[in-house]
Design an enzyme around this catalytic site. Structure first.
Site, short mmCIF file in Angstrom:
data_model
loop_
_atom_site.label_atom_id
_atom_site.label_comp_id
_atom_site.label_asym_id
_atom_site.label_seq_id
_atom_site.Cartn_x
_atom_site.Cartn_y
_atom_site.Cartn_z
CG LEU A 1 -2.57 -3.30 -1.10
CD1 LEU A 1 -2.43 -2.21 -2.17
CD2 LEU A 1 -2.87 -2.70 0.26
CG ASP A 2 0.97 -3.37 -3.26
OD1 ASP A 2 0.82 -3.05 -4.45
OD2 ASP A 2 1.09 -2.54 -2.34
CD GLU A 3 -2.35 -10.27 -0.65
OE1 GLU A 3 -3.09 -11.14 -1.16
OE2 GLU A 3 -2.38 -10.00 0.56
N GLY B 1 0.80 -1.22 0.00
CA GLY B 1 0.00 0.00 0.00
C GLY B 1 0.83 1.26 0.00
#
Length: 308
Positions: free
Chosen positions: A245-247, A219
């Site tokens: 998110l950012d995965e 994030g």
């Protein structure tokens, strides 16, 4: 009587050899025994030399990934001929695959907001040949980088984004990507949230450059998070865009600096500049051969990024 020397062939015509041509094969399929054997036999049967092989089994999902770089000196082993032959090999294992020459340059569209450090680095390295890519367009929600992009002779598109215009703005982006025949979309510090529909359109061919080590510090303000946790080494991660998110699947990650404990604000600012710009080109270049083998991102929104 025939002398031993006269029994030796006097045919001195040159052996039919051609300069080696290197190819890259990427594939993914359901996990099953014998896949590596099948792929190896395909290359052996066409007198191709495997120079690099990478593979990964996702045991939880029951899925297998493979990337093979190989060289061929056979004139008949053109990319088209190899694709036709491999299609018959891939079908029984339900493989999704892509085969192309190793020197093929990908067509890339870059998305950026106000911070242009990643953009500048990518444009320079593509121009100098460090990246096997042709940047076909730059899209931004700010007009700041039009002059820089124009200096490289690349089309620049300013598409402002607000809550009221988001749908039409993303529609315009898709039009540009289609018109430019972009194979890859790179979010190089593009600080807007992508809609679920757009992520679905770009699934498997969009990557984000996140300025921290994932899966830690996701994030907004990842360097501030690292500082608060007392982490000394920081870096950047290139990963596929997915709903979480950012995965998304990680393509590459590396260090670019250290969090300074003496002057938090100056240290964070300096290292944010260094590690993101230094690592972004490598992440992008490593992505190309994996594009069709690992790009299995689920459609959805890229949430949690700071808007700018």
């Amino acid at each position: 009587m025939i002398s031993p020397s006269s029994a030796v062939s006097t045919d001195r015509s040159p052996v039919s050899r051609h300069a080696p041509v290197e190819y890259v094969l990427t594939l993914d399929c359901p996990e099953a025994p014998g896949i590596v054997h099948t792929v190896s036999c395909f290359h052996l049967g066409r007198d191709c030399d495997i120079t690099d092989n990478q593979q990964f089994s996702d045991r939880r999902a029951g899925h297998f990934f493979m990337r093979v770089r190989f060289a061929s000196t056979g004139a008949a082993n053109t990319a088209q001929a190899l694709r036709q032959d491999f299609a018959t090999v891939a079908s029984p294992s339900a493989m999704r695959w892509h085969l192309d020459r190793a020197d093929t340059r990908r067509r890339v569209l870059i998305m950026v907001s106000r911070d242009g450090r990643c953009l500048n680095d990518l444009l320079f390295r593509a121009r100098s040949g460090d990246l096997p890519a042709d940047v076909v367009a730059v899209v931004s929600n700010h007009p700041n980088h039009e002059a820089l992009t124009g200096w490289y002779g690349i089309p620049f598109f300013h598409i402002p984004v607000t809550a009221a215009t988001r749908q039409s703005a993303e529609g315009r982006l898709v039009e540009i990507a289609d018109a430019c025949d972009a194979e890859l979309v790179v979010l190089a510090r593009y600080m807007q949230i992508l809609s679920a529909d757009l992520c679905a359109r770009l699934a498997g061919r969009a990557i984000n450059i996140h300025h921290s080590f994932l899966p830690s510090f996701k994030g907004a303000k990842p360097y501030h998070q690292a500082y608060e946790h007392g982490v000394k080494a920081v870096g950047a991660t290139a990963h596929y865009v997915t709903a979480e998110l950012d995965e998304g699947p990680i393509i590459a990650a590396g260090a670019g600096g250290a969090v300074l404990r003496t002057d938090a604000r100056a240290g964070l600012r300096t290292n944010s500049r260094s590690s993101t710009s230094l690592w972004s080109p490598r992440g992008s270049s490593m992505m190309y051969p994996l594009l069709r083998s690992c790009g299995r991102g689920r459609p959805g929104a890229l949430r949690g990024q700071r808007r700018s």
